[in-house]
Motif scaffolding. Structure first.
Motif, mmCIF file in Angstrom:
data_model
loop_
_atom_site.group_PDB
_atom_site.id
_atom_site.type_symbol
_atom_site.label_atom_id
_atom_site.label_comp_id
_atom_site.label_asym_id
_atom_site.label_seq_id
_atom_site.Cartn_x
_atom_site.Cartn_y
_atom_site.Cartn_z
ATOM 1 N N GLU A 136 0.819 -1.215 0.000
ATOM 2 C CA GLU A 136 0.000 0.000 0.000
ATOM 3 C C GLU A 136 0.857 1.271 0.000
ATOM 4 N N PRO A 137 1.746 1.400 -0.994
ATOM 5 C CA PRO A 137 2.661 2.550 -1.012
ATOM 6 C C PRO A 137 2.007 3.858 -1.413
ATOM 7 N N ASP A 138 0.745 3.832 -1.814
ATOM 8 C CA ASP A 138 0.099 5.068 -2.252
ATOM 9 C C ASP A 138 -0.416 5.912 -1.096
ATOM 10 N N TRP A 139 -0.573 5.334 0.088
ATOM 11 C CA TRP A 139 -1.134 6.098 1.202
ATOM 12 C C TRP A 139 -0.211 7.253 1.623
ATOM 13 N N HIS A 140 -0.813 8.338 2.039
ATOM 14 C CA HIS A 140 -0.087 9.521 2.511
ATOM 15 C C HIS A 140 0.894 9.150 3.619
ATOM 16 N N ALA A 141 0.468 8.294 4.554
ATOM 17 C CA ALA A 141 1.317 7.942 5.696
ATOM 18 C C ALA A 141 2.547 7.140 5.294
ATOM 19 N N TYR A 142 2.596 6.646 4.069
ATOM 20 C CA TYR A 142 3.724 5.849 3.598
ATOM 21 C C TYR A 142 4.890 6.732 3.145
ATOM 22 N N HIS A 143 4.646 8.038 3.011
ATOM 23 C CA HIS A 143 5.599 8.927 2.344
ATOM 24 C C HIS A 143 6.311 9.855 3.318
ATOM 25 N N THR A 144 7.439 10.332 2.865
ATOM 26 C CA THR A 144 8.102 11.436 3.543
ATOM 27 C C THR A 144 7.556 12.752 2.983
ATOM 28 N N PHE A 145 7.224 13.659 3.907
ATOM 29 C CA PHE A 145 6.748 14.998 3.526
ATOM 30 C C PHE A 145 7.058 15.918 4.693
ATOM 31 N N PRO A 146 6.956 17.208 4.538
ATOM 32 C CA PRO A 146 7.308 18.120 5.628
ATOM 33 C C PRO A 146 6.606 17.763 6.933
ATOM 34 N N GLY A 147 7.403 17.585 7.977
ATOM 35 C CA GLY A 147 6.866 17.221 9.278
ATOM 36 C C GLY A 147 6.660 15.737 9.468
ATOM 37 N N HIS A 148 6.977 14.954 8.456
ATOM 38 C CA HIS A 148 6.785 13.498 8.530
ATOM 39 C C HIS A 148 7.960 12.792 7.847
ATOM 40 N N PRO A 149 9.127 12.820 8.492
ATOM 41 C CA PRO A 149 10.280 12.143 7.889
ATOM 42 C C PRO A 149 10.144 10.630 8.020
ATOM 43 N N LEU A 150 10.035 9.940 6.899
ATOM 44 C CA LEU A 150 9.938 8.476 6.919
ATOM 45 C C LEU A 150 11.088 7.935 6.083
ATOM 46 N N ASP A 151 10.787 7.339 4.957
ATOM 47 C CA ASP A 151 11.829 6.841 4.070
ATOM 48 C C ASP A 151 12.187 7.951 3.087
ATOM 49 N N PRO A 152 13.414 8.468 3.116
ATOM 50 C CA PRO A 152 13.749 9.603 2.234
ATOM 51 C C PRO A 152 13.679 9.258 0.751
ATOM 52 N N ALA A 153 13.627 7.954 0.419
ATOM 53 C CA ALA A 153 13.581 7.567 -0.992
ATOM 54 C C ALA A 153 12.190 7.710 -1.583
ATOM 55 N N ILE A 154 11.142 7.797 -0.729
ATOM 56 C CA ILE A 154 9.761 7.857 -1.219
ATOM 57 C C ILE A 154 9.110 9.096 -0.608
ATOM 58 N N TYR A 155 8.916 10.104 -1.409
ATOM 59 C CA TYR A 155 8.522 11.403 -0.861
ATOM 60 C C TYR A 155 7.509 12.083 -1.775
ATOM 61 N N GLU A 156 6.715 12.942 -1.173
ATOM 62 C CA GLU A 156 5.727 13.708 -1.913
ATOM 63 C C GLU A 156 6.364 14.979 -2.473
ATOM 64 N N GLU A 157 6.298 15.121 -3.781
ATOM 65 C CA GLU A 157 6.832 16.321 -4.409
ATOM 66 C C GLU A 157 5.959 17.532 -4.110
ATOM 67 N N VAL A 158 4.672 17.283 -3.885
ATOM 68 C CA VAL A 158 3.748 18.334 -3.471
ATOM 69 C C VAL A 158 3.177 17.916 -2.121
ATOM 70 N N ALA A 159 3.435 18.673 -1.098
ATOM 71 C CA ALA A 159 3.008 18.311 0.250
ATOM 72 C C ALA A 159 1.507 18.071 0.310
ATOM 73 N N ASP A 160 1.120 17.012 1.005
ATOM 74 C CA ASP A 160 -0.275 16.646 1.230
ATOM 75 C C ASP A 160 -0.975 16.146 -0.039
ATOM 76 N N VAL A 161 -0.218 15.824 -1.059
ATOM 77 C CA VAL A 161 -0.779 15.224 -2.276
ATOM 78 C C VAL A 161 -0.129 13.854 -2.445
ATOM 79 N N PRO A 162 -0.760 12.792 -1.938
ATOM 80 C CA PRO A 162 -0.133 11.468 -1.955
ATOM 81 C C PRO A 162 0.313 11.022 -3.346
ATOM 82 N N GLY A 163 -0.473 11.377 -4.373
ATOM 83 C CA GLY A 163 -0.128 10.940 -5.714
ATOM 84 C C GLY A 163 1.173 11.506 -6.240
ATOM 85 N N SER A 164 1.666 12.600 -5.633
ATOM 86 C CA SER A 164 2.915 13.197 -6.092
ATOM 87 C C SER A 164 4.136 12.389 -5.673
#
Length: 484
Positions: free
Chosen positions: A128-156
């Protein structure tokens, strides 16, 4: 042709270690006659290992028990007669990284492919890699290899996911040459994680199919699907009404039902997420599916679930799916196989009877079934067969007080009918969808002995066809043998 491994179960990665899933040792043990017998009795052909714990627990093979859990799994698969979809970890959080995860996964894939190739359906990467919680984004450092290019837009996050997925795929290919891959095990079944964004995007399933269609290594696209979503405060009766409603099967738009729960009907998911996969030339499988997230007691573990599962399997088979795996996680009301409450071994919940009814009536290819239903009974019917033998499954989902029986006439095409056999899937009294005691062919399914349900003979009139009554809240499978 409907694949022989169409019907399956899905389990978490946890049971590959000892002391998980309610057992002292490993769940998957070739010497566990009860579990092996149930798998064989249900006619299961697929076993998927995945779930959220794939990206939470250490990769199998890196613990003190080495590859023991994997070896037990594939020894069990050989005895139970199933092929395994094996998921490898994708996430490596910056705060607690998995050292050499690429190498660890490659070693595990190489071990499995080198020893158990005939029992491998595919390798999956992540869950389930598409979920927002799966990604790194501002304020949510997770796996730096998988990140949202647009914050709060999981599809990015799709492009970074694809790059990382391909790195892992290449590493697996190096140690397991020719091994089939599957993915992305998509978590959302609405448009909320569409890429690049919900308003202008498409599902990750469609994107991965397009991006990997020519690679030759992606065997099928995988999607997760809980049709009723989160049940919220739904009562058992409300959940039963929803599970057996025509809306899940026929509606074209996502809707709401009591108690304001959001459901995703089959046609919406197919048209928006999975028909594009087929158009790209790839197959698809629902590797994690059920009626509700977590289920509803008295509904997901009652007879309603048997009728729902039977209908669910046939609908997706008729729409080109490669298979459906019902998720089985200890403590959920949606579980198919559970520890035997009588003590020792395992037992099945009613959903297992729906799975068995499907595997009995799904030998061959899907054939068109034209239905005339002037009384508007809540009924579905499916036909599967070969040149000389057809299976027709009729499901009467009418339930509750005064639920109508269905007087059914089947007019088979082609040569004269030579023999007709019928088998009934039944719970309690007609109309009772909350029953927990279920029979198929007049008997129960246990892990003690091979199932021995019986067929009964029906008469067939060469002019008018086959006539029978399908009682309320039951299903009937007909085996029709004809000339040529």
């Amino acid at each position: 042709m409907i694949p022989g491994d169409f019907a399956g179960l899905s389990f978490e990665r946890g049971p590959l270690g000892p002391g998980n899933a309610g057992v002292s040792g490993n769940l998957f043990n070739p010497a566990d006659n009860s579990l092996v017998t149930l798998f064989r009795n249900l006619g299961l052909g697929s076993l998927r290992i995945g779930g959220s714990t794939v990206d939470q627990l250490i990769p199998a093979g890196t613990g003190s028990d080495g590859f023991a859990g994997i070896d037990g799994l594939f020894a069990f698969a050989a005895v139970a007669g199933v092929k395994v979809i094996y998921s490898l970890r994708l996430l490596s959080p910056a705060e607690d990284p998995i050292g050499d995860l690429l190498v660890v996964n490659a070693q595990a894939a190489g071990h499995i492919w080198g020893h158990y190739q005939p029992h491998v359906a595919s390798f999956a990467i992540g869950n389930e890699p598409d979920w927002h919680a799966y990604h790194t984004f501002p304020g949510h450092p997770l796996d730096p290899a998988i990140y949202e290019e647009v914050a709060d837009v999981p599809g990015s996050a799709y492009q970074s996911y694809l790059a990382q997925w391909r790195r892992f795929a290449d590493a697996i290919g190096a140690t397991a040459p020719g091994a089939p891959l599957s993915g992305p095990d998509l978590g959302a079944y609405t448009n909320k994680t569409y890429t690049p964004d919900p308003a202008n995007g498409v599902s990750w399933a469609e994107r991965l199919a397009g991006d990997e269609r020519d690679s030759g290594r992606l065997s099928e696209i995988t999607q997760h699907y809980y049709a009723g979503g989160n049940p919220g405060d739904s009562t058992a009766q409300q959940a039963i009404g929803n599970m057996l409603s025509p809306e899940w099967v026929n509606s074209a738009a996502i809707g709401t039902q009591p108690t304001a729960t959001t459901y995703t009907p089959y046609p919406w998911l197919y048209e928006n997420n999975l028909a594009p996969v087929t158009a790209a030339g790839l197959g698809y499988r629902l590797t994690e599916s059920n009626d509700y997230l977590g289920g509803v007691q008295g509904a997901s573990d009652a007879f309603a679930s048997a009728l729902w599962a039977l209908d669910h399997l046939h609908w997706w088979a008729a729409h080109g799916a490669a298979g459906v795996n019902f998720h089985n996680r200890q403590g959920l009301f949606t579980d198919t196989i559970v520890p035997d409450p009588a003590g020792g071994g395992y037992a099945i919940n009613p959903k297992g009877y729906g799975i068995k009814a499907f595997t009995l009536g799904s030998a061959g290819q899907v054939k068109p079934a034209q239905i005339q239903n002037p009384g508007g009974i809540n009924l579905t019917a499916y036909c599967v067969g070969t040149a000389g033998e057809d299976y027709v499954t009729v499901i009467n989902k009418a339930h509750g007080a005064g639920a109508p029986d269905a007087a059914v006439t089947i007019v088979p095409p082609g040569p004269a009918v030579q023999d007709v056999q019928a088998m009934t899937l039944a719970g309690g009294q007609p109309g009772d969808a909350r029953a927990t005691h279920v029979t198929l062919g007049g008997t129960t399914i246990t892990g003690d002995t091979p199932w021995n349900g019986s067929w009964s003979t029906l008469a067939a009139d060469p002019r008018t066809g086959i006539s029978l009554t399908v009682r309320a809240t039951t299903a009937v499978i007909l085996r029709i043998q004809s000339g040529a």
